[in-house]
Motif scaffolding. Structure first.
Motif, PDB file in Angstrom:
ATOM      1  N   ILE A  11       0.839  -1.208   0.000  1.00  0.00           N
ATOM      2  CA  ILE A  11       0.000   0.000   0.000  1.00  0.00           C
ATOM      3  C   ILE A  11       0.869   1.252   0.000  1.00  0.00           C
ATOM      4  CG2 ILE A  11      -1.645   1.372   1.357  1.00  0.00           C
ATOM      5  CD1 ILE A  11      -2.795  -1.301   2.374  1.00  0.00           C
ATOM      6  N   ALA A  12       1.887   1.270   0.874  1.00  0.00           N
ATOM      7  CA  ALA A  12       2.788   2.429   0.958  1.00  0.00           C
ATOM      8  C   ALA A  12       3.507   2.645  -0.366  1.00  0.00           C
ATOM      9  CB  ALA A  12       3.789   2.218   2.090  1.00  0.00           C
ATOM     10  N   PHE A  13       3.987   1.566  -0.958  1.00  0.00           N
ATOM     11  CA  PHE A  13       4.693   1.660  -2.235  1.00  0.00           C
ATOM     12  C   PHE A  13       3.793   2.233  -3.320  1.00  0.00           C
ATOM     13  CE2 PHE A  13       6.072  -0.011  -6.336  1.00  0.00           C
ATOM     14  CZ  PHE A  13       7.424   0.277  -6.333  1.00  0.00           C
ATOM     15  N   LYS A  62      -1.015  12.450  15.229  1.00  0.00           N
ATOM     16  CA  LYS A  62      -1.659  11.497  14.321  1.00  0.00           C
ATOM     17  C   LYS A  62      -0.628  11.111  13.253  1.00  0.00           C
ATOM     18  CE  LYS A  62      -6.325  13.276  15.085  1.00  0.00           C
ATOM     19  NZ  LYS A  62      -7.563  13.797  14.476  1.00  0.00           N
ATOM     20  N   ASN A  63       0.103  10.042  13.543  1.00  0.00           N
ATOM     21  CA  ASN A  63       1.265   9.674  12.724  1.00  0.00           C
ATOM     22  C   ASN A  63       0.939   9.501  11.242  1.00  0.00           C
ATOM     23  OD1 ASN A  63       2.394   9.648  15.234  1.00  0.00           O
ATOM     24  ND2 ASN A  63       3.054   7.520  15.190  1.00  0.00           N
ATOM     25  N   ALA A  64      -0.139   8.791  10.964  1.00  0.00           N
ATOM     26  CA  ALA A  64      -0.499   8.505   9.570  1.00  0.00           C
ATOM     27  C   ALA A  64      -0.838   9.784   8.825  1.00  0.00           C
ATOM     28  CB  ALA A  64      -1.679   7.529   9.527  1.00  0.00           C
ATOM     29  N   LEU A  65      -1.644  10.628   9.429  1.00  0.00           N
ATOM     30  CA  LEU A  65      -2.054  11.881   8.799  1.00  0.00           C
ATOM     31  C   LEU A  65      -0.860  12.805   8.587  1.00  0.00           C
ATOM     32  CD1 LEU A  65      -4.282  13.779   7.784  1.00  0.00           C
ATOM     33  CD2 LEU A  65      -4.564  14.584  10.147  1.00  0.00           C
ATOM     34  N   LYS A 218       4.274  -0.838  10.541  1.00  0.00           N
ATOM     35  CA  LYS A 218       3.758   0.490  10.901  1.00  0.00           C
ATOM     36  C   LYS A 218       3.492   1.285   9.633  1.00  0.00           C
ATOM     37  CE  LYS A 218       5.103   2.992  14.213  1.00  0.00           C
ATOM     38  NZ  LYS A 218       5.916   3.876  15.079  1.00  0.00           N
ATOM     39  N   LEU A 219       2.252   1.754   9.481  1.00  0.00           N
ATOM     40  CA  LEU A 219       1.843   2.422   8.252  1.00  0.00           C
ATOM     41  C   LEU A 219       2.638   3.697   7.967  1.00  0.00           C
ATOM     42  CD1 LEU A 219      -1.977   1.821   8.568  1.00  0.00           C
ATOM     43  CD2 LEU A 219      -0.615   1.192   6.587  1.00  0.00           C
ATOM     44  N   ASP A 220       2.805   4.550   8.977  1.00  0.00           N
ATOM     45  CA  ASP A 220       3.496   5.815   8.734  1.00  0.00           C
ATOM     46  C   ASP A 220       4.973   5.588   8.394  1.00  0.00           C
ATOM     47  OD1 ASP A 220       3.426   5.058  11.624  1.00  0.00           O
ATOM     48  OD2 ASP A 220       4.831   6.722  11.818  1.00  0.00           O
ATOM     49  N   TYR A 221       5.606   4.635   9.085  1.00  0.00           N
ATOM     50  CA  TYR A 221       7.009   4.323   8.799  1.00  0.00           C
ATOM     51  C   TYR A 221       7.144   3.706   7.406  1.00  0.00           C
ATOM     52  CZ  TYR A 221      11.672   2.250   9.238  1.00  0.00           C
ATOM     53  OH  TYR A 221      12.985   1.888   9.025  1.00  0.00           O
ATOM     54  N   ALA A 222       6.154   2.895   7.013  1.00  0.00           N
ATOM     55  CA  ALA A 222       6.169   2.274   5.688  1.00  0.00           C
ATOM     56  C   ALA A 222       6.135   3.337   4.588  1.00  0.00           C
ATOM     57  CB  ALA A 222       4.995   1.316   5.543  1.00  0.00           C
ATOM     58  N   LYS A 281      -6.361  -0.438  12.741  1.00  0.00           N
ATOM     59  CA  LYS A 281      -5.267  -0.828  13.642  1.00  0.00           C
ATOM     60  C   LYS A 281      -5.378  -0.119  14.985  1.00  0.00           C
ATOM     61  CE  LYS A 281      -1.405  -2.502  10.920  1.00  0.00           C
ATOM     62  NZ  LYS A 281       0.038  -2.399  10.739  1.00  0.00           N
ATOM     63  N   GLU A 282      -5.708   1.177  14.939  1.00  0.00           N
ATOM     64  CA  GLU A 282      -5.851   1.949  16.172  1.00  0.00           C
ATOM     65  C   GLU A 282      -6.985   1.396  17.026  1.00  0.00           C
ATOM     66  OE1 GLU A 282      -4.082   4.421  17.544  1.00  0.00           O
ATOM     67  OE2 GLU A 282      -2.600   4.099  15.966  1.00  0.00           O
ATOM     68  N   ALA A 283      -8.100   1.058  16.376  1.00  0.00           N
ATOM     69  CA  ALA A 283      -9.249   0.506  17.099  1.00  0.00           C
ATOM     70  C   ALA A 283      -8.886  -0.832  17.738  1.00  0.00           C
ATOM     71  CB  ALA A 283     -10.432   0.339  16.147  1.00  0.00           C
ATOM     72  N   LYS A 284      -8.142  -1.657  17.008  1.00  0.00           N
ATOM     73  CA  LYS A 284      -7.725  -2.957  17.532  1.00  0.00           C
ATOM     74  C   LYS A 284      -6.776  -2.783  18.714  1.00  0.00           C
ATOM     75  CE  LYS A 284      -5.775  -7.372  15.998  1.00  0.00           C
ATOM     76  NZ  LYS A 284      -5.197  -8.115  14.851  1.00  0.00           N
ATOM     77  N   ARG A 285      -5.877  -1.796  18.602  1.00  0.00           N
ATOM     78  CA  ARG A 285      -4.921  -1.530  19.680  1.00  0.00           C
ATOM     79  C   ARG A 285      -5.631  -1.047  20.944  1.00  0.00           C
ATOM     80  NH1 ARG A 285      -1.996   1.810  17.064  1.00  0.00           N
ATOM     81  NH2 ARG A 285      -0.627   0.249  16.146  1.00  0.00           N
TER      82      ARG A 285
END
Length: 295
Positions: A11-13, A62-65, A218-222, A281-285
């Motif tokens: 997805i990140a790619f 908000k890391n992803a945003l 991790k989505l943001d790191y990806a 992921k946040e909801a699961k965490r």
């Protein structure tokens, strides 16, 4: 390797990959549609990028945003302010494009961009001799035993939007210069072995980075890791386009409007999916934390 991390890496790619033709198409559209007002349009594009960066800095928790806004801000500032500033100087000085066989192979603004090589090297020294988290610079710092001379900080705060923004700008700038240098016939040329080394070296390098990217969960790191992965891969795309092995439809957005709209739709779709996955992921965490707390 977890299937989940594989999905995150892909997805990140794809998000960063589809941003590459978007930037090219946006520049061409601004130049051809606005014509006499193209520099006003370019300034507005850069301002939009600045707004995105500012919002990303404010929303740093908000890391992803923050990461996505830093990436988009970098692409827009590069396209609007940086590329068009070179175009402005090229037009002001009436610099002609590089013509081969009656066809412009290098636009005047990119010939002007080559003059920024020294400035780029100065910025690279800035990152080489300061503490940062870039794997590339960290390798050199360890290899030449520079780490012990650099001031270490205990601060854990990371301005994710700014980090992503600067990473995007520096990588685009660096590899534009690399390509322009090998294209130059006084240095190498389109059919020189150096150009083949850059093209296929970039392809294999990006494949190596991709193997690491699909292990990141991790989505943001990806996303931040996907930026060098894609930009290095894009060197290969640029060179084979230079060799006329395919037509770069993003350089002709008006003629290939449907294909470019499809690319834009896929970009928006993958970004939406990125935020959906992050929210899940946040909801699961949070749910897991609540269950642990109840125990």
């Amino acid at each position: 390797m977890k299937l989940n991390s594989f999905k995150v890496g892909v997805i990140a790619f794809l998000i960063v990959l589809f941003l590459m033709p978007f930037g090219h198409a946006l520049m061409v559209l601004n130049e051809r549609v606005l014509v006499e007002h193209k520099y006003l349009g370019a300034f507005s594009i850069g301002v939009l990028g600045l707004i995105m960066l500012t919002v990303g800095i404010v929303k740093n928790e908000k890391n992803a945003l923050a990461t996505i806004l830093g990436l988009l801000g970098g692409i827009l500032v590069w396209t609007g302010w940086i590329e068009f500033s070179f175009m402005w100087i090229a037009e002001k000085l009436e610099i002609p494009g590089l013509v081969e066989n009656g066809e412009v192979v290098t636009n005047p603004e990119y010939l002007v961009m080559m003059s920024s090589l020294g400035l780029l090297l100065a910025f690279i020294l800035l990152f080489l001799f300061t503490q940062n988290r870039c794997t590339f610079f960290n390798w050199f710092q360890h290899a030449f035993k520079l780490k012990k001379h650099l001031k270490l900080s205990d601060a854990h705060f990371k301005p994710l939007a700014m980090i992503t923004f600067i990473e995007t700008i520096m990588l685009l700038w660096t590899f534009y210069i690399v390509l322009l240098l090998v294209y130059d016939k006084d240095i190498a040329g389109d059919d020189h072995p150096a150009t083949y080394i850059v093209a296929f070296g970039s392809l294999f390098w990006s494949f190596y980075l991709m193997l690491k990217l699909i292990k990141i969960s991790k989505l943001d790191y990806a996303i931040r890791y996907a930026i060098p992965t894609v930009i290095i891969f894009w060197n290969f795309v640029e060179v084979i386009g230079r060799w006329n092995l395919f037509k770069e439809i993003w350089v002709h957005p008006l003629e290939h409007w449907f294909e470019n709209l499809l690319i834009l739709a896929m970009l928006v779709g993958f970004i939406a999916f990125y935020f959906y996955e992050n929210r899940a992921k946040e909801a699961k965490r949070k749910k897991l934390k609540m269950e642990v707390g109840l125990e």
